[in-house]
Design an enzyme around this catalytic site. Structure first.
Site, PDB file in Angstrom:
ATOM      1  N   CYS A  95      -3.746 -10.879   1.089  1.00  0.00           N
ATOM      2  CA  CYS A  95      -4.430  -9.748   0.965  1.00  0.00           C
ATOM      3  C   CYS A  95      -5.850  -9.885   0.888  1.00  0.00           C
ATOM      4  O   CYS A  95      -6.441 -10.330   1.974  1.00  0.00           O
ATOM      5  CB  CYS A  95      -4.021  -8.821  -0.295  1.00  0.00           C
ATOM      6  SG  CYS A  95      -4.517  -7.078  -0.113  1.00  0.00           S
ATOM      7  N   HIS A 198       2.116  -9.453  -1.979  1.00  0.00           N
ATOM      8  CA  HIS A 198       1.532  -9.987  -2.939  1.00  0.00           C
ATOM      9  C   HIS A 198       2.427 -11.183  -3.649  1.00  0.00           C
ATOM     10  O   HIS A 198       3.303 -11.655  -3.076  1.00  0.00           O
ATOM     11  CB  HIS A 198       1.283  -8.818  -3.972  1.00  0.00           C
ATOM     12  CG  HIS A 198      -0.096  -8.399  -3.638  1.00  0.00           C
ATOM     13  ND1 HIS A 198      -1.301  -8.955  -3.793  1.00  0.00           N
ATOM     14  CD2 HIS A 198      -0.614  -7.369  -2.870  1.00  0.00           C
ATOM     15  CE1 HIS A 198      -2.431  -8.394  -3.527  1.00  0.00           C
ATOM     16  NE2 HIS A 198      -1.828  -7.305  -2.780  1.00  0.00           N
TER      17      HIS A 198
HETATM   18  N1  GLN Z   1      -9.735  -4.749  -1.344  1.00  0.00           N
HETATM   19  C1  GLN Z   1      -8.801  -4.953  -0.400  1.00  0.00           C
HETATM   20  C2  GLN Z   1      -8.146  -3.751  -0.044  1.00  0.00           C
HETATM   21  O1  GLN Z   1      -7.885  -2.976  -0.590  1.00  0.00           O
HETATM   22  C3  GLN Z   1      -7.646  -5.972  -0.764  1.00  0.00           C
HETATM   23  C4  GLN Z   1      -6.828  -5.617  -1.852  1.00  0.00           C
HETATM   24  C5  GLN Z   1      -5.606  -6.328  -2.286  1.00  0.00           C
HETATM   25  O2  GLN Z   1      -5.807  -7.515  -2.570  1.00  0.00           O
HETATM   26  N2  GLN Z   1      -4.691  -5.766  -2.922  1.00  0.00           N
HETATM   27  O3  GLN Z   1      -8.003  -3.640   1.235  1.00  0.00           O
END
Ligand code: GLN
Length: 247
Positions: A95, A198
């Site tokens: 992510c 994740h």
């Molecule tokens: N900040 C990024 C987004 O919202 C990544 C979020 C995350 O790693 N879950 O796209």
């Protein structure tokens, strides 16, 4: 005895939704086979020497944490990360950690965060977050014992688009993946594996964990052939029950 060294980059800042579960899965599935694992945490201000590691992990981080590490990333570690990628080092990036290997991230509220630009991809934030369970299919995982289906959990506002040099990690079966538009999930470039899924990614998809371990062991040990099978009853139950629920 085989040994692997794993680097967790920015573990105090990039570690959302149980992302450390991916490190635990790599460690446990190695130790169950008598392979020794050492995990090193490298964060802001620390020297990063990729040659010391066999697998490098970057977890997810919200826009705020991504901004905090931007300076250290671009000025201190970016060159080393690029060299390591070009030298075929094995990476798993989740992510926010995935996004920062790309060129930039335009957040939903108009900020533009410059990223490393190592991978030909970019991210544009949207008002509506993409949250929920996800299933996708990876060709490189398909074998006699694995149908290539991967399950996970996503939560992001960024929509990522891949340039011509980067392949998707997989094809979305359910959920949003990179952007909710083109059925692509994650990115695969050399030995860099990027995903929006994740901390449940490796624990619930043992074939993916073993794929990364096999890549790392083959790269490090000329005599390494394959991993011994494990009893995956519990992991398979978690995987299969989610597949049934969401597909
Ligand atoms: N900040 C990024 C987004 O919202 C990544 C979020 C995350 O790693 N879950 O796209």
């Amino acid at each position: 005895m085989y040994e692997l060294n794993i680097c967790h980059l920015y573990p105090d800042l990039l570690n959302l939704y149980g992302d450390r579960g991916n490190i635990i899965a790599l460690k446990r599935r190695s130790e169950w086979r008598g392979i020794k694992i050492t995990v090193s945490n490298i964060t802001l201000g620390d020297n990063f020497i990729p040659e010391n590691y066999d697998i490098i992990f970057l977890g997810g981080g919200q826009d705020y944490e991504q901004t905090i590490i931007q300076d250290d990333l671009l000025k201190k570690k970016g060159g080393e990360i690029k060299n390591a990628i070009m030298n075929d080092k094995i990476f798993l990036c989740i992510c926010g950690g995935y996004q920062l290997l790309g060129k930039y991230y335009k957040t939903w509220d108009g900020k533009e965060i410059e990223f490393l630009g190592i991978l030909d991809l970019w991210t544009i934030g949207g008002q509506k977050r993409m949250i929920g369970n996800i299933a996708f299919e990876c060709d490189f995982l398909k074998s006699e014992s694995c149908d290539g289906k991967v399950i996970g959990f996503e939560n992001h506002s960024g929509r990522t688009y891949l340039g011509v040099d980067v392949k998707p990690l997989g094809r979305v079966l359910r959920g949003n993946g990179n952007n909710g538009e083109d059925d692509c999930e994650g990115a695969l470039y050399k030995n860099v594996h990027c995903s929006y899924s994740h901390g449940s990614l490796l624990p619930k998809n043992p074939a993916f964990t073993d794929h990364l371990l096999t890549l790392a062991l083959k790269q490090k040990y000329k005599d390494f052939v394959s991993l011994q099978p494990l009893d995956d009853v519990i992991e398979s139950r978690a995987h299969d029950s989610m597949i049934k629920r969401i597909l």
